[in-house]
Design an enzyme around this catalytic site. Structure first.
Site, PDB file in Angstrom:
ATOM      1  N   ASN A   9       0.876  -1.169   0.000  1.00  0.00           N
ATOM      2  CA  ASN A   9       0.000   0.000   0.000  1.00  0.00           C
ATOM      3  C   ASN A   9       0.914   1.220   0.000  1.00  0.00           C
ATOM      4  O   ASN A   9       1.529   1.532   1.013  1.00  0.00           O
ATOM      5  CB  ASN A   9      -0.871  -0.037   1.271  1.00  0.00           C
ATOM      6  N   LYS A  11       0.164   4.271  -0.250  1.00  0.00           N
ATOM      7  CA  LYS A  11      -0.452   5.463   0.373  1.00  0.00           C
ATOM      8  C   LYS A  11      -0.181   6.702  -0.499  1.00  0.00           C
ATOM      9  O   LYS A  11      -0.068   6.577  -1.699  1.00  0.00           O
ATOM     10  CB  LYS A  11       0.051   5.643   1.811  1.00  0.00           C
ATOM     11  N   HIS A  96      -9.499   1.008   4.934  1.00  0.00           N
ATOM     12  CA  HIS A  96      -8.238   1.268   5.642  1.00  0.00           C
ATOM     13  C   HIS A  96      -8.512   2.216   6.817  1.00  0.00           C
ATOM     14  O   HIS A  96      -9.316   3.143   6.705  1.00  0.00           O
ATOM     15  CB  HIS A  96      -7.208   1.872   4.688  1.00  0.00           C
ATOM     16  N   GLU A  98      -6.936   4.622   7.955  1.00  0.00           N
ATOM     17  CA  GLU A  98      -6.713   6.055   7.663  1.00  0.00           C
ATOM     18  C   GLU A  98      -7.933   6.657   6.968  1.00  0.00           C
ATOM     19  O   GLU A  98      -8.290   7.804   7.212  1.00  0.00           O
ATOM     20  CB  GLU A  98      -5.431   6.213   6.821  1.00  0.00           C
ATOM     21  N   GLU A 168      -5.423  -5.120  10.532  1.00  0.00           N
ATOM     22  CA  GLU A 168      -4.409  -4.098  10.767  1.00  0.00           C
ATOM     23  C   GLU A 168      -4.710  -3.401  12.093  1.00  0.00           C
ATOM     24  O   GLU A 168      -5.521  -2.459  12.128  1.00  0.00           O
ATOM     25  CB  GLU A 168      -4.411  -3.067   9.640  1.00  0.00           C
ATOM     26  N   GLY A 174       2.408   2.053  10.887  1.00  0.00           N
ATOM     27  CA  GLY A 174       3.354   3.163  10.742  1.00  0.00           C
ATOM     28  C   GLY A 174       4.008   3.572  12.049  1.00  0.00           C
ATOM     29  O   GLY A 174       4.645   4.624  12.133  1.00  0.00           O
ATOM     30  N   SER A 214       3.437  -2.315  10.498  1.00  0.00           N
ATOM     31  CA  SER A 214       4.888  -2.343  10.718  1.00  0.00           C
ATOM     32  C   SER A 214       5.516  -3.693  10.396  1.00  0.00           C
ATOM     33  O   SER A 214       6.431  -4.144  11.092  1.00  0.00           O
ATOM     34  CB  SER A 214       5.220  -1.904  12.149  1.00  0.00           C
TER      35      SER A 214
HETATM   36  C1  PEP Z   1      -0.855   0.030   6.218  1.00  0.00           C
HETATM   37  O1  PEP Z   1      -1.143   1.194   6.402  1.00  0.00           O
HETATM   38  O2  PEP Z   1      -1.604  -0.670   5.515  1.00  0.00           O
HETATM   39  C2  PEP Z   1       0.339  -0.501   6.858  1.00  0.00           C
HETATM   40  C3  PEP Z   1       0.361  -1.758   7.156  1.00  0.00           C
HETATM   41  O3  PEP Z   1       1.360   0.395   7.113  1.00  0.00           O
HETATM   42  P1  PEP Z   1       2.794   0.091   7.763  1.00  0.00           P
HETATM   43  O4  PEP Z   1       3.303  -1.194   7.140  1.00  0.00           O
HETATM   44  O5  PEP Z   1       3.640   1.268   7.366  1.00  0.00           O
HETATM   45  O6  PEP Z   1       2.598  -0.034   9.229  1.00  0.00           O
END
Ligand code: PEP
Length: 252
Positions: A9, A11, A96, A98, A168, A174, A214
């Site tokens: 992803n 973003k 997601h 976000e 998630e 992040g 992460s």
């Molecule tokens: C995400 O936002 O889908 C995600 C998993 O981000 P990160 O790997 O940066 O934590």
């Protein structure tokens, strides 16, 4: 056998030229060293058509990070599921955290988006996960169960076969804080149980459930080794070919 998948992803990162360069680098890396899993990159809308040409005929699938909750018309700035599909993309990320947190995407908006995406032949990577306060209060199962039920439980079993789930935990996105492999497995097993309860054992057995938060080359192998973890949805580490490839290689 359900699919193992590593999906990136991007973003709101990378301009068009940088995105083209990353997709080209990844294509070369995976042509030289074939993956043991499905690989998908989900990019901003502006990259889709160009990246579709780059990855055509390769092992790399392509997805968008969002689509509109309306079919077409006077919705300035929105991009419909049909428009996403017309670029050559096969997937779309929906739900997601976000989008839920910053753009007010509710369960009923997400339900519309899921229906439109599926109606337009896209596979949906549907994200679910609790925030830190919910985990600290021991409410993670309740929260995730409701996210599943509120947006997906009116689907048919046939529609569900085009859904990939991504657990998630919001506190791990992040932040550099990963859920432990045990925490991921506990939640994935719970999610599979919810799917079994609504759609039956076969549907639960066949649905891929990805972990996101992460995930890096250094921790992917341990997380992916858990029986109910079928791969990862990768944010930050999807922006560098070597890191993303390192996570893909966790399946080797
Ligand atoms: C995400 O936002 O889908 C995600 C998993 O981000 P990160 O790997 O940066 O934590």
């Amino acid at each position: 056998m359900r699919k193992k998948i590593v999906a990136g992803n991007w973003k709101m990162n990378l301009n068009l030229q940088e995105g083209v360069a990353l997709a080209t680098e990844l294509k070369a890396a995976l042509a030289e060293d074939k993956p043991n899993c499905d690989v998908v990159i989900c990019t901003p809308f502006i990259h889709l058509a160009k990246v579709a040409d780059i990855v055509a005929g390769t092992v790399i699938g392509l997805g968008a990070e969002n689509c509109a909750d309306k079919e077409k018309g006077a919705y300035t700035g929105e991009v419909s599921a049909a428009q996403v599909k017309s670029t050559g993309a096969q997937y779309v990320i929906l739900g997601h955290s976000e989008r839920r947190a910053y753009y007010g995407e509710t369960a009923s908006i997400l339900k519309e988006k899921v229906n439109l995406a599926l109606a337009n032949g896209l596979k949906v990577i549907f994200c679910i996960g609790e925030v830190l306060e919910e985990r600290e209060a021991g409410k993670q199962n309740e929260v995730v169960g409701a996210q599943l039920a509120d947006s997906l439980f009116d689907l048919t079993e046939d529609q569900l076969s085009n859904i990939i789930l991504a657990y998630e935990p919001v506190w791990a996105i992040g932040t550099g804080k990963t859920a432990s492999a045990e925490q991921a497995e506990d939640m994935h097993a719970f999610i599979r149980g919810c799917i079994a309860g609504r759609f039956g054992d076969a549907a639960a057995e066949n649905i891929s459930i990805l972990y996101g938060g992460s995930c890096k080359p250094g921790n992917a192998k341990e997380i992916f080794a858990k029986p109910d973890v079928d791969g990862g949805l990768i944010g930050g580490a999807a922006l560098k070919c070597a890191d993303f490839k390192g996570i893909i290689d966790a399946w080797k």
